[in-house]
Design a protein around this motif. Sequence first.
Motif, PDB file in Angstrom:
ATOM      1  N   LEU A  34       0.828  -1.208   0.000  1.00  0.00           N
ATOM      2  CA  LEU A  34       0.000   0.000   0.000  1.00  0.00           C
ATOM      3  C   LEU A  34       0.864   1.259   0.000  1.00  0.00           C
ATOM      4  N   ALA A  35       1.962   1.222   0.747  1.00  0.00           N
ATOM      5  CA  ALA A  35       2.829   2.395   0.851  1.00  0.00           C
ATOM      6  C   ALA A  35       3.467   2.756  -0.482  1.00  0.00           C
ATOM      7  N   ARG A  36       3.622   1.761  -1.364  1.00  0.00           N
ATOM      8  CA  ARG A  36       4.246   2.012  -2.663  1.00  0.00           C
ATOM      9  C   ARG A  36       3.266   2.603  -3.672  1.00  0.00           C
ATOM     10  N   LEU A  37       1.974   2.471  -3.401  1.00  0.00           N
ATOM     11  CA  LEU A  37       0.964   2.955  -4.340  1.00  0.00           C
ATOM     12  C   LEU A  37       0.780   4.462  -4.199  1.00  0.00           C
ATOM     13  N   ASP A  38       0.647   5.124  -5.310  1.00  0.00           N
ATOM     14  CA  ASP A  38       0.335   6.551  -5.292  1.00  0.00           C
ATOM     15  C   ASP A  38      -1.182   6.742  -5.237  1.00  0.00           C
ATOM     16  N   GLY A  39      -1.581   7.924  -4.843  1.00  0.00           N
ATOM     17  CA  GLY A  39      -3.002   8.245  -4.873  1.00  0.00           C
ATOM     18  C   GLY A  39      -3.637   8.279  -3.503  1.00  0.00           C
ATOM     19  N   ASP A  40      -4.814   8.923  -3.468  1.00  0.00           N
ATOM     20  CA  ASP A  40      -5.523   9.121  -2.208  1.00  0.00           C
ATOM     21  C   ASP A  40      -6.108   7.823  -1.665  1.00  0.00           C
ATOM     22  N   ASP A  41      -6.469   6.886  -2.560  1.00  0.00           N
ATOM     23  CA  ASP A  41      -7.104   5.653  -2.087  1.00  0.00           C
ATOM     24  C   ASP A  41      -6.177   4.875  -1.159  1.00  0.00           C
ATOM     25  N   ALA A  42      -4.907   4.740  -1.556  1.00  0.00           N
ATOM     26  CA  ALA A  42      -3.954   3.991  -0.736  1.00  0.00           C
ATOM     27  C   ALA A  42      -3.700   4.702   0.586  1.00  0.00           C
ATOM     28  N   LEU A  43      -3.569   6.040   0.545  1.00  0.00           N
ATOM     29  CA  LEU A  43      -3.351   6.802   1.775  1.00  0.00           C
ATOM     30  C   LEU A  43      -4.550   6.664   2.706  1.00  0.00           C
ATOM     31  N   ALA A  44      -5.758   6.649   2.127  1.00  0.00           N
ATOM     32  CA  ALA A  44      -6.969   6.508   2.941  1.00  0.00           C
ATOM     33  C   ALA A  44      -6.993   5.168   3.659  1.00  0.00           C
ATOM     34  N   GLN A  45      -6.635   4.106   2.953  1.00  0.00           N
ATOM     35  CA  GLN A  45      -6.646   2.782   3.576  1.00  0.00           C
ATOM     36  C   GLN A  45      -5.579   2.678   4.666  1.00  0.00           C
ATOM     37  N   LEU A  46      -4.418   3.275   4.436  1.00  0.00           N
ATOM     38  CA  LEU A  46      -3.369   3.272   5.460  1.00  0.00           C
ATOM     39  C   LEU A  46      -3.829   4.029   6.708  1.00  0.00           C
ATOM     40  N   ALA A  47      -4.472   5.185   6.495  1.00  0.00           N
ATOM     41  CA  ALA A  47      -4.949   5.975   7.625  1.00  0.00           C
ATOM     42  C   ALA A  47      -6.029   5.221   8.393  1.00  0.00           C
ATOM     43  N   ARG A  48      -6.886   4.501   7.684  1.00  0.00           N
ATOM     44  CA  ARG A  48      -7.943   3.728   8.359  1.00  0.00           C
ATOM     45  C   ARG A  48      -7.337   2.590   9.164  1.00  0.00           C
ATOM     46  N   LEU A  49      -6.382   1.874   8.578  1.00  0.00           N
ATOM     47  CA  LEU A  49      -5.748   0.769   9.291  1.00  0.00           C
ATOM     48  C   LEU A  49      -5.038   1.251  10.548  1.00  0.00           C
TER      49      LEU A  49
END
Length: 540
Positions: free
Chosen positions: A44-59
């Motif tokens: 997830l950390a390697r992916l760009d974009g808001d979707d990946a950041l959103a999932q990291l923040a939720r986790l």
Amino acid sequence: MLGCLPAQPGTSRMLAALAESALRKVPHLGPRHAPTATSAIHALARLDGDDALAQLARLAVTVTHRGTLKVLDGVLGAKARALGVSREEVAELGVPDYGLTEVGRLVQAVGDSTAELTVTAGKAALSWRNDKGRTVKSPPASVRAGHAEEIAALKGVVKDVGKMLTAQSERLDRLFLAQRSWTYGSWRARYLDHPLLGTLARRLIWLAGDVPCLWAEGVLRDLDGAPVRPGPDADVRLWHPIGRDPAEVLGWRRHLERHEITQPFKQAHREVYLLTEAERAAGGHSARFAGHVLRQHQLHALARARGWRHDLHMAVDGDFPPATRDLPGWGVRAEFWCGPDHRGEGWTPSGAYLHVVTGELRFYPPDAETHHGGFIDPRHTPPLPLTRIPPLVFSEVMRDADLFVGVASVGADPAWRDGGPYGDYWTSYGFGPLPATARTRHDLLSRLLPRLAIADRCFLDDRFLHVRGELRSYKIHLGSGNILMSPNDTYLCIVPKGGSGARVFLPFEGDEVLAVILSKAMMLAADTAIRDPSITAQLR
């Protein structure tokens, strides 16, 4: 490999789901496979974009496994440095809008029909209108046949929104101790007018400057209903009842109840824990929640979820460290002492004690050494005097301890008929004096009961909700939810099923015991209609 490929729709969601699946607990053993969760997070950390950041923040809000949390913190710290913002701001900026075109609402044409996603009271729901504008339960057959992918995507959004709302509600609840504040302009953009977070923020009370206000009829309003219009640089933070005038606190409670506003967590009705004279005299410790028998694995899960560190006490250990919560912003560390209990059922196959007994709660400087072999070591740093602990910190930590006892105590288990070696404790807890959480229920029920259809069959005393049925009369304890019935205060065992809470208005989410108490009251008021044989056999 997914982390090295261009992001595809659904990739971030799938990786986050994999991390959650890998961390799902196997009873008595722990996470299914924590290294898989770590790998998913790095992808997830390697992916760009808001979707990946959103999932990291939720986790980062929902994960409780210590090793995985450390990885998440490092990943989000790196993201914060790359974006030039603080770690807290990453959690805020990472909340997606999921395509919502206004606060809590998305309208999307699908074929000749219209799908509407709405977020109300912390829940997301999908409804449909056909080509004639009529509301239907599901999309028409022609839409299902020609737009299956769009329908599946919308269902995925509903599921994601539900998970994100839960995570963000928990994150907001932790902001009381985070001392977080914003300028009005920044707060309005990130919270009040955010398409998703706005559904939570508009049900909470905020301090704009020092003026308490709540969103109503398109504007912030004070308790008297007057508009509040802060300047763009005004300071905004969450309102907390501690230190506020009691009339103001009661006023906000009645406002929420009168307008049937359900807050995402207890705020106006939040319990406040003040120092007692006994605690002042004790100096450095509180025994308010000592002497309770808790199910250790349930305590472990609750402690992790509330941001505490807690290691399971094992039969092979000689050292039983306390549960601790670090509060670096306040310069203190809280410790809640628990020790293994040898009277009960022993331990799990892996050697973890099933039950622990609670001890004292203390506060120390962040770097203090406090224990050796599971006992207070007098050679190490003494605890801080409780009178030096900020009232907000003391209250919130004590509230956590009350939660641990209220949920994990064997006395809160209605199915604990015999009680075994804990019989006396089970009786004293299940029907004894009310803790602070239960007193809040009592206060709320005193105002809610007159609105209920069963009001003429109920009344409150200092500990119980009394219910008059056709077959018997009943007393429901406001702390444990346990029931005594006439004659002779015979115990009535009713084990609630999942989702069995009463469908009545409550001014806050999260108090399952209160929902169960109301559900039991409504059922017992019509006891002649009960058909469950496990209950009717006890009523004969």
